[in-house]
Design an enzyme around this catalytic site. Structure first.
Site, short mmCIF file in Angstrom:
data_model
loop_
_atom_site.label_atom_id
_atom_site.label_comp_id
_atom_site.label_asym_id
_atom_site.label_seq_id
_atom_site.Cartn_x
_atom_site.Cartn_y
_atom_site.Cartn_z
N GLU A 174 0.81 -1.22 0.00
CA GLU A 174 0.00 0.00 0.00
C GLU A 174 0.85 1.27 0.00
O GLU A 174 0.77 2.07 0.94
CB GLU A 174 -0.88 0.01 1.26
CG GLU A 174 -1.76 -1.20 1.42
CD GLU A 174 -2.35 -1.34 2.82
OE1 GLU A 174 -3.31 -2.09 2.97
OE2 GLU A 174 -1.83 -0.69 3.76
N PRO A 175 1.67 1.49 -1.01
CA PRO A 175 2.48 2.70 -1.00
C PRO A 175 1.64 3.94 -1.27
O PRO A 175 0.78 3.93 -2.15
CB PRO A 175 3.48 2.46 -2.14
CG PRO A 175 2.82 1.49 -3.04
CD PRO A 175 1.88 0.66 -2.21
N CYS A 214 -0.50 32.98 12.23
CA CYS A 214 -0.19 33.67 13.47
C CYS A 214 0.35 32.70 14.51
O CYS A 214 -0.29 32.46 15.54
CB CYS A 214 -1.44 34.39 13.97
SG CYS A 214 -1.80 35.76 12.90
N1 LLP Z 1 -1.49 1.67 4.65
C1 LLP Z 1 -1.94 2.03 5.86
C2 LLP Z 1 -2.81 1.12 6.58
C3 LLP Z 1 -1.60 3.27 6.40
O1 LLP Z 1 -2.05 3.60 7.59
C4 LLP Z 1 -0.76 4.14 5.66
C5 LLP Z 1 -0.37 5.44 6.20
C6 LLP Z 1 -0.32 3.73 4.39
C7 LLP Z 1 -0.69 2.48 3.92
C8 LLP Z 1 0.53 4.58 3.51
O2 LLP Z 1 1.75 4.89 4.07
P1 LLP Z 1 2.86 5.60 3.15
O3 LLP Z 1 3.25 4.62 2.07
O4 LLP Z 1 2.26 6.82 2.56
O5 LLP Z 1 3.96 5.92 4.07
N2 LLP Z 1 0.77 12.04 7.84
C9 LLP Z 1 2.02 11.33 8.02
C10 LLP Z 1 1.93 9.93 7.49
C11 LLP Z 1 0.83 9.13 8.12
C12 LLP Z 1 0.66 7.81 7.45
C13 LLP Z 1 -0.54 7.13 7.94
N3 LLP Z 1 -0.77 5.85 7.33
C14 LLP Z 1 3.12 12.11 7.34
O6 LLP Z 1 2.86 13.16 6.80
O7 LLP Z 1 4.28 11.70 7.38
#
Ligand code: LLP
Length: 438
Positions: free
Chosen positions: A290-291, A365
């Protein structure tokens, strides 16, 4: 850091041949510019990589919608033929509006509402990933109501401390997500799912965390999850057919970081799967990933305009140049939330001025409204200069807010020298639209 169709000619940033000043003139600032071709090729690279690595055992690349989604992006996902991971009813609505085949939608979330579950089951999503015992009952009830047998996965916490920021690390024991293997919660969940003939347990899932480099954490997770799958086989004399190892693959934000490419990690994950299959005498399951960040993150930059510049004496004789731009923590919450680091350049001109200690700040702010805490910028930086920060595609626009009633920026997709708005800029009417006048 910069996406493939960004180039610099005499210091001037171009995206697909369009100079920064022209983008700013046409679409205003702040704005996110998305390199469409780069997005599609990253998504395709993951899909092809999974297929090359696992052959008939390749499951699905579920693009994590939370990193960034819009109706157009959902359409691209559908055209490319990968799947999507949604974690709220809102994300599901966008996926459906973009025409994504529900048979390629996977539903996540640690607190899905009854209404969200109902819609997911009704439209026929591929799988719902179970995150609590209550939810198992709720999904079973929805399946019964719609006269369907719903495929489900169990989200497990394999007890791994991923080397990333604490707030984006998700698979150690003390978290709200999933069922812990170590404590026995995961096994109770298996039993609970099996009490319901309306549910078909397809397999297990984990997501270790985000912005992870290397494949060690995914390899360990593979072993722990497959050990659990072996326990299931021993108990029920049948094997679970699917394993989803989540996302979390890191990208380059600043010099020195190197974006993880599918070919960097898939062979090691493939080997971990093979090793675990041998160790536990299991057949190779369907492998899914799940990227989110890794696909969209590197494909956008944010363009701001400098409004003011202020020299502040922070120590005797030490000057810090505060460079204020027309956005800030409302379009990039990550530095304030996670101490995330970014870099930036002056985008519309070449400067040969000496570099000077600067801090790139927004217009909110708050003292903490900082985009880049410390950066060396040309000393002649001035109001009217355009500033571009690369790698803002993931969790930038998707986490944007209206703090201080700032309208959220647009997203402009650029392809083959042509630019078009795919998410328009909010305006004053949007900001007032929800207020109820007494
Ligand atoms: N699968 C699940 C179940 C997840 O919870 C997430 C991310 C992903 C896949 C995708 O992860 P990625 O490949 O994008 O790293 N807001 C934070 C990141 C939170 C990610 C939450 N879950 C940030 O800005 O770093």
């Amino acid at each position: 850091m910069w996406s493939k169709n960004v180039s610099f000619e005499s210091g001037v940033l171009h995206l697909s041949g369009i100079p920064a000043a022209k983008l700013a003139q046409e679409f205003g600032t702040p704005a996110f510019f998305l390199d469409e071709d780069a997005f599609k090729s990253r998504a395709i690279a993951w899909n092809n990589g999974l297929r090359d690595q696992f052959g008939d055992h390749a499951g699905t690349i579920f693009y994590a919608a939370k990193s960034f989604i819009s109706t157009s992006v959902a359409q691209w996902i559908e055209e490319i033929g990968i799947g999507i991971d949604v974690c709220t009813g809102g994300e599901l609505a966008v996926a459906l509006a973009g025409g994504i085949n529900p048979a390629r939608i996977e539903v996540h979330g640690n607190n899905k509402s009854v209404a969200e579950i109902d819609r997911a089951v009704a439209v026929g999503v591929k799988t719902i990933v179970m995150d609590s015992l209550f939810e198992i009952e709720r999904v079973a009830a929805a399946a019964k109501k719609h006269g369907k047998r719903q495929a489900v996965m169990l989200r497990l916490t394999p007890g791994i401390e991923a080397h990333t920021h604490e707030k984006i690390s998700t698979a150690h024991e003390d978290v709200k997500f999933g069922f812990s293997i170590a404590s026995g919660a995961a096994w109770s969940a298996v039993q609970k799912v099996r009490e319901h003939p309306e549910l078909e347990l397809r397999g297990v899932h984990c997501h270790i965390g985000s912005q992870i480099f290397g494949s060690d954490a995914h390899e360990i997770a593979t072993d722990r999850l497959m050990e659990f799958m072996a326990r299931y086989r021993d108990e029920y004399k049948v094997e679970l057919p699917e394993l989803d190892l989540g996302g979390g693959f890191g990208i380059a934000y600043v010099t020195g970081d190197v974006t993880v490419e599918p070919s960097d990690v898939l062979p090691a994950i493939g080997k971990a799967v093979d090793d675990a299959c041998k160790k536990y005498s299991l057949q190779i399951p369907l492998i899914s990933l799940e990227p989110g960040r890794n696909i969209v993150g590197p494909t956008m930059f944010t363009l701001y305009e400098v409004g003011t510049v202020k020299d502040v004496e922070i120590d005797s004789g030490v000057i810090r140049k505060y460079v204020s731009v027309d956005g800030g923590m409302s379009d990039n919450a990550r530095p304030a939330l996670y101490g995330a680091e970014y870099t930036a350049v002056i985008a519309q001109r070449l400067s040969s001025a000496p570099l000077t200690l600067s801090r790139l700040v927004g217009k909110h702010c708050e003292t903490g409204d900082i985009i880049i805490n410390e950066i060396q910028l040309p000393a002649d930086i001035a109001p009217g200069d355009l500033i571009a920060t690369p790698a803002t595609g993931a969790y930038g626009r998707s986490m944007a807010s209206n703090y201080n009633h700032v309208p959220r920026p647009p997203v402009v997709a650029v392809k083959d020298g042509k630019a078009r708005v795919i998410v328009r800029r909010e305006n004053e009417e949007d900001l007032l639209a929800l207020d109820v006048k007494e």
